[in-house]
Design a protein around this motif. Structure first.
Motif, PDB file in Angstrom:
ATOM      1  N   ASN A 143       0.825  -1.208   0.000  1.00  0.00           N
ATOM      2  CA  ASN A 143       0.000   0.000   0.000  1.00  0.00           C
ATOM      3  C   ASN A 143       0.861   1.260   0.000  1.00  0.00           C
ATOM      4  N   ASP A 144       1.954   1.249   0.755  1.00  0.00           N
ATOM      5  CA  ASP A 144       2.878   2.387   0.751  1.00  0.00           C
ATOM      6  C   ASP A 144       3.550   2.548  -0.602  1.00  0.00           C
ATOM      7  N   LEU A 145       3.956   1.443  -1.207  1.00  0.00           N
ATOM      8  CA  LEU A 145       4.568   1.515  -2.539  1.00  0.00           C
ATOM      9  C   LEU A 145       3.592   2.088  -3.567  1.00  0.00           C
ATOM     10  N   GLU A 146       2.338   1.751  -3.411  1.00  0.00           N
ATOM     11  CA  GLU A 146       1.326   2.247  -4.346  1.00  0.00           C
ATOM     12  C   GLU A 146       1.018   3.728  -4.114  1.00  0.00           C
ATOM     13  N   SER A 147       0.843   4.101  -2.862  1.00  0.00           N
ATOM     14  CA  SER A 147       0.403   5.470  -2.573  1.00  0.00           C
ATOM     15  C   SER A 147       1.549   6.475  -2.474  1.00  0.00           C
ATOM     16  N   LYS A 148       2.759   6.022  -2.134  1.00  0.00           N
ATOM     17  CA  LYS A 148       3.897   6.936  -1.957  1.00  0.00           C
ATOM     18  C   LYS A 148       5.152   6.380  -2.625  1.00  0.00           C
ATOM     19  N   PRO A 149       5.116   6.144  -3.924  1.00  0.00           N
ATOM     20  CA  PRO A 149       6.270   5.517  -4.575  1.00  0.00           C
ATOM     21  C   PRO A 149       7.561   6.334  -4.455  1.00  0.00           C
ATOM     22  N   LYS A 150       7.438   7.657  -4.416  1.00  0.00           N
ATOM     23  CA  LYS A 150       8.646   8.496  -4.331  1.00  0.00           C
ATOM     24  C   LYS A 150       9.293   8.432  -2.947  1.00  0.00           C
TER      25      LYS A 150
ATOM     26  N   PRO B 217      10.274   6.092  -9.942  1.00  0.00           N
ATOM     27  CA  PRO B 217       9.689   4.748  -9.872  1.00  0.00           C
ATOM     28  C   PRO B 217       9.559   4.093 -11.253  1.00  0.00           C
ATOM     29  N   ASP B 218      10.012   2.854 -11.353  1.00  0.00           N
ATOM     30  CA  ASP B 218       9.808   2.059 -12.555  1.00  0.00           C
ATOM     31  C   ASP B 218       9.746   0.588 -12.154  1.00  0.00           C
ATOM     32  N   TYR B 219       9.424  -0.261 -13.122  1.00  0.00           N
ATOM     33  CA  TYR B 219       9.228  -1.673 -12.804  1.00  0.00           C
ATOM     34  C   TYR B 219      10.499  -2.339 -12.274  1.00  0.00           C
TER      35      TYR B 219
END
Length: 110
Positions: free
Chosen positions: A14-21, A27-29
């Protein structure tokens, strides 16, 4: 699998999704899959689990069966080489995977 592990995994994705920076400058694959693989490996080593393998098996059992590990399976098979789509697919699929594990073990993760 223990409830606290699933809750931590759910929180991480959820953190990776909502706050990738918060995790990646750009962010990239490749960065997301590498970070996620390392995170899962750490969980596997500390708690004697096999989440990386379980995720690969879970993906392979849902669709086209290959010998690819989840990092390449998502990019090459599901996203057809499209890294932008693969980034979004990884988050979506991992959330589904966590939900399925929680459901199997009757654990509430939210």
């Amino acid at each position: 699998m223990r409830a606290n592990i699933l809750k931590k995994l759910n929180s991480m994705i959820n953190d990776l999704e909502s706050k990738p920076k918060m995790f990646f400058t750009n962010p990239d694959y490749a960065k997301l899959s590498s970070f996620s693989f390392g995170y899962l490996t750490c969980i596997d080593n500390i708690h004697s689990t096999s989440i990386n393998n379980l995720f690969s098996e879970w993906l392979n059992n849902r669709d086209k069966k290959t010998s690819l590990f989840w990092t390449e399976y998502i990019l090459k098979v599901i996203a057809d080489g499209n890294e932008r789509n693969a980034y979004e697919i990884l988050i979506k699929e991992f959330k589904l995977f966590i939900s399925d594990l929680a459901l199997q073990e009757n654990i509430k993760i939210t």
